[in-house]
Scaffold this motif. Sequence first.
Motif, PDB file in Angstrom:
ATOM      1  N   MET A  72       9.942   1.383 120.826  1.00  0.00           N
ATOM      2  CA  MET A  72       9.777   0.494 119.680  1.00  0.00           C
ATOM      3  C   MET A  72       9.854   1.319 118.401  1.00  0.00           C
ATOM      4  SD  MET A  72       6.624  -1.948 118.804  1.00  0.00           S
ATOM      5  CE  MET A  72       6.610  -2.771 117.251  1.00  0.00           C
ATOM      6  N   SER A  73      10.510   0.812 117.405  1.00  0.00           N
ATOM      7  CA  SER A  73      10.630   1.568 116.151  1.00  0.00           C
ATOM      8  C   SER A  73      10.359   0.688 114.939  1.00  0.00           C
ATOM      9  CB  SER A  73      12.021   2.187 116.044  1.00  0.00           C
ATOM     10  OG  SER A  73      12.999   1.171 115.990  1.00  0.00           O
ATOM     11  N   GLY A  74       9.507  -0.326 115.094  1.00  0.00           N
ATOM     12  CA  GLY A  74       9.207  -1.211 113.979  1.00  0.00           C
ATOM     13  C   GLY A  74       8.523  -0.478 112.839  1.00  0.00           C
ATOM     14  N   ASP A  75       8.634  -1.057 111.660  1.00  0.00           N
ATOM     15  CA  ASP A  75       8.024  -0.444 110.481  1.00  0.00           C
ATOM     16  C   ASP A  75       6.504  -0.477 110.543  1.00  0.00           C
ATOM     17  OD1 ASP A  75      10.523   0.039 109.400  1.00  0.00           O
ATOM     18  OD2 ASP A  75      10.528  -1.773 108.180  1.00  0.00           O
ATOM     19  N   TRP A  76       5.883   0.440 109.816  1.00  0.00           N
ATOM     20  CA  TRP A  76       4.443   0.467 109.585  1.00  0.00           C
ATOM     21  C   TRP A  76       4.260  -0.035 108.165  1.00  0.00           C
ATOM     22  CZ3 TRP A  76       2.815   6.121 111.200  1.00  0.00           C
ATOM     23  CH2 TRP A  76       3.135   6.332 112.542  1.00  0.00           C
ATOM     24  N   THR A  77       3.709  -1.226 107.983  1.00  0.00           N
ATOM     25  CA  THR A  77       3.579  -1.836 106.670  1.00  0.00           C
ATOM     26  C   THR A  77       2.143  -1.748 106.183  1.00  0.00           C
ATOM     27  OG1 THR A  77       5.391  -3.343 107.176  1.00  0.00           O
ATOM     28  CG2 THR A  77       3.965  -3.936 105.330  1.00  0.00           C
ATOM     29  N   VAL A  78       1.963  -1.148 105.005  1.00  0.00           N
ATOM     30  CA  VAL A  78       0.640  -0.941 104.427  1.00  0.00           C
ATOM     31  C   VAL A  78       0.450  -1.885 103.254  1.00  0.00           C
ATOM     32  CG1 VAL A  78      -0.870   0.722 103.239  1.00  0.00           C
ATOM     33  CG2 VAL A  78       0.623   1.484 105.107  1.00  0.00           C
ATOM     34  N   GLY A  79      -0.720  -2.498 103.221  1.00  0.00           N
ATOM     35  CA  GLY A  79      -1.078  -3.373 102.112  1.00  0.00           C
ATOM     36  C   GLY A  79      -2.565  -3.299 101.848  1.00  0.00           C
ATOM     37  N   SER A  80      -2.979  -3.967 100.797  1.00  0.00           N
ATOM     38  CA  SER A  80      -4.388  -3.967 100.420  1.00  0.00           C
ATOM     39  C   SER A  80      -4.724  -5.306  99.791  1.00  0.00           C
ATOM     40  CB  SER A  80      -4.664  -2.843  99.421  1.00  0.00           C
ATOM     41  OG  SER A  80      -5.957  -2.934  98.893  1.00  0.00           O
ATOM     42  N   ASP A  81      -5.907  -5.805 100.109  1.00  0.00           N
ATOM     43  CA  ASP A  81      -6.371  -7.034  99.466  1.00  0.00           C
ATOM     44  C   ASP A  81      -7.358  -6.713  98.351  1.00  0.00           C
ATOM     45  OD1 ASP A  81      -8.743  -6.407 100.734  1.00  0.00           O
ATOM     46  OD2 ASP A  81      -8.649  -8.056 102.159  1.00  0.00           O
ATOM     47  N   GLY A  82      -7.410  -5.459  97.939  1.00  0.00           N
ATOM     48  CA  GLY A  82      -8.309  -5.026  96.879  1.00  0.00           C
ATOM     49  C   GLY A  82      -9.554  -4.356  97.419  1.00  0.00           C
ATOM     50  N   ASP A  83     -10.153  -4.944  98.451  1.00  0.00           N
ATOM     51  CA  ASP A  83     -11.354  -4.365  99.050  1.00  0.00           C
ATOM     52  C   ASP A  83     -11.050  -3.544 100.285  1.00  0.00           C
ATOM     53  OD1 ASP A  83     -13.031  -5.563  97.161  1.00  0.00           O
ATOM     54  OD2 ASP A  83     -13.205  -7.388  98.369  1.00  0.00           O
ATOM     55  N   ARG A  84     -10.031  -3.959 101.022  1.00  0.00           N
ATOM     56  CA  ARG A  84      -9.681  -3.297 102.272  1.00  0.00           C
ATOM     57  C   ARG A  84      -8.189  -3.065 102.334  1.00  0.00           C
ATOM     58  NH1 ARG A  84     -13.431  -7.399 105.010  1.00  0.00           N
ATOM     59  NH2 ARG A  84     -11.779  -8.697 104.247  1.00  0.00           N
ATOM     60  N   ALA A  85      -7.845  -1.946 102.974  1.00  0.00           N
ATOM     61  CA  ALA A  85      -6.434  -1.655 103.215  1.00  0.00           C
ATOM     62  C   ALA A  85      -6.164  -1.828 104.704  1.00  0.00           C
ATOM     63  CB  ALA A  85      -6.103  -0.238 102.778  1.00  0.00           C
ATOM     64  N   TRP A  86      -4.917  -2.106 105.030  1.00  0.00           N
ATOM     65  CA  TRP A  86      -4.515  -2.318 106.406  1.00  0.00           C
ATOM     66  C   TRP A  86      -3.091  -1.818 106.612  1.00  0.00           C
ATOM     67  CZ3 TRP A  86      -0.294  -5.283 105.711  1.00  0.00           C
ATOM     68  CH2 TRP A  86      -0.282  -6.134 104.593  1.00  0.00           C
ATOM     69  N   LEU A  87      -2.797  -1.527 107.857  1.00  0.00           N
ATOM     70  CA  LEU A  87      -1.456  -1.152 108.265  1.00  0.00           C
ATOM     71  C   LEU A  87      -1.067  -2.089 109.396  1.00  0.00           C
ATOM     72  CD1 LEU A  87      -0.030   2.381 108.818  1.00  0.00           C
ATOM     73  CD2 LEU A  87       0.367   0.579 110.498  1.00  0.00           C
ATOM     74  N   ALA A  88       0.025  -2.808 109.215  1.00  0.00           N
ATOM     75  CA  ALA A  88       0.520  -3.746 110.225  1.00  0.00           C
ATOM     76  C   ALA A  88       1.693  -3.113 110.958  1.00  0.00           C
ATOM     77  CB  ALA A  88       0.944  -5.057 109.568  1.00  0.00           C
ATOM     78  N   ALA A  89       1.602  -3.124 112.282  1.00  0.00           N
ATOM     79  CA  ALA A  89       2.669  -2.584 113.125  1.00  0.00           C
ATOM     80  C   ALA A  89       2.422  -3.038 114.553  1.00  0.00           C
ATOM     81  CB  ALA A  89       2.692  -1.068 113.063  1.00  0.00           C
ATOM     82  N   ASP A  90       3.471  -3.104 115.321  1.00  0.00           N
ATOM     83  CA  ASP A  90       3.329  -3.374 116.747  1.00  0.00           C
ATOM     84  C   ASP A  90       2.608  -4.706 116.986  1.00  0.00           C
ATOM     85  OD1 ASP A  90       3.631  -2.775 119.461  1.00  0.00           O
ATOM     86  OD2 ASP A  90       1.770  -1.612 119.544  1.00  0.00           O
ATOM     87  N   ARG A 137       9.802   3.300 109.649  1.00  0.00           N
ATOM     88  CA  ARG A 137       9.557   3.523 108.229  1.00  0.00           C
ATOM     89  C   ARG A 137       8.129   3.153 107.879  1.00  0.00           C
ATOM     90  NH1 ARG A 137      13.472   5.925 109.154  1.00  0.00           N
ATOM     91  NH2 ARG A 137      15.536   5.706 108.258  1.00  0.00           N
ATOM     92  N   LEU A 138       7.526   3.901 106.949  1.00  0.00           N
ATOM     93  CA  LEU A 138       6.259   3.526 106.353  1.00  0.00           C
ATOM     94  C   LEU A 138       6.613   2.709 105.119  1.00  0.00           C
ATOM     95  CD1 LEU A 138       3.117   3.877 106.254  1.00  0.00           C
ATOM     96  CD2 LEU A 138       3.557   5.723 104.620  1.00  0.00           C
ATOM     97  N   VAL A 139       6.200   1.450 105.103  1.00  0.00           N
ATOM     98  CA  VAL A 139       6.496   0.553 103.999  1.00  0.00           C
ATOM     99  C   VAL A 139       5.177   0.266 103.283  1.00  0.00           C
ATOM    100  CG1 VAL A 139       7.448  -1.670 103.310  1.00  0.00           C
ATOM    101  CG2 VAL A 139       8.415  -0.465 105.288  1.00  0.00           C
ATOM    102  N   VAL A 140       5.043   0.755 102.054  1.00  0.00           N
ATOM    103  CA  VAL A 140       3.841   0.529 101.278  1.00  0.00           C
ATOM    104  C   VAL A 140       4.175  -0.545 100.244  1.00  0.00           C
ATOM    105  CG1 VAL A 140       2.071   1.545  99.789  1.00  0.00           C
ATOM    106  CG2 VAL A 140       3.100   2.919 101.628  1.00  0.00           C
ATOM    107  N   GLU A 141       3.483  -1.672 100.367  1.00  0.00           N
ATOM    108  CA  GLU A 141       3.777  -2.828  99.513  1.00  0.00           C
ATOM    109  C   GLU A 141       2.966  -2.784  98.239  1.00  0.00           C
ATOM    110  OE1 GLU A 141       2.925  -6.111 102.152  1.00  0.00           O
ATOM    111  OE2 GLU A 141       4.969  -6.051 102.943  1.00  0.00           O
ATOM    112  N   ALA A 142       3.575  -3.215  97.154  1.00  0.00           N
ATOM    113  CA  ALA A 142       2.867  -3.318  95.870  1.00  0.00           C
ATOM    114  C   ALA A 142       1.770  -4.373  96.003  1.00  0.00           C
ATOM    115  CB  ALA A 142       3.834  -3.689  94.754  1.00  0.00           C
ATOM    116  N   PRO A 143       0.623  -4.140  95.364  1.00  0.00           N
ATOM    117  CA  PRO A 143      -0.465  -5.119  95.459  1.00  0.00           C
ATOM    118  C   PRO A 143      -0.115  -6.424  94.746  1.00  0.00           C
ATOM    119  CG  PRO A 143      -1.091  -3.249  94.076  1.00  0.00           C
ATOM    120  CD  PRO A 143       0.263  -2.970  94.613  1.00  0.00           C
TER     121      PRO A 143
END
Length: 171
Positions: A1-19, A165-171
């Motif tokens: 599997m080679s899906g992206d690792w997507t990083v985001g934040s809701d202001g209080d907590r950060a998360w990485l979505a993958a798999d 890919r590590l994808v870091v999304e703008a808040p």
Amino acid sequence: MSGDWTVGSDGDRAWLAADGRRFACAIGRGGIRTDKREGDGATPVGRFPLRRLLYRPDRLPRPATGLPVVAIGRDDGWCDDPGHADYNCPIRLPHPARHERLWRDDPLYDLVVVIGHNDMPVVAGAGSAVFVHVARDGYAPTEGCVALTAADLLHLLARATTDTRLVVEAP
């Protein structure tokens, strides 16, 4: 599997979505920013290739991953001095410029994913040593990296390839 690792934040907590899952993670103390600068403590927005995995061979067996793997040695470092020609590059210690030591007493760099941030070409002052690594207890903020538990990072690494890919999304 080679899906992206997507990083985001809701202001209080950060998360990485993958798999198909969402993992708790830490991000930079400066939040997520589009205009990353050296020393701002921010995690940069962007889509970054995973270049290679560095690991501590005295603490862990060679991790299973589709990424190139390099063992960290006692004299390995990373230059974070924007005024030096080795800026944002791996170095051997001792080194005359400001740098980070990769062989640490704590476990943060037991697993280090080098990402393709500010490396082709390197631009002085645009940020250095932005990695994915092991998180501090309680997901304390980083200096601009993304950090996960060692168990979560090993889970992701087992599925990572050079296409991930590590994808870091703008808040």
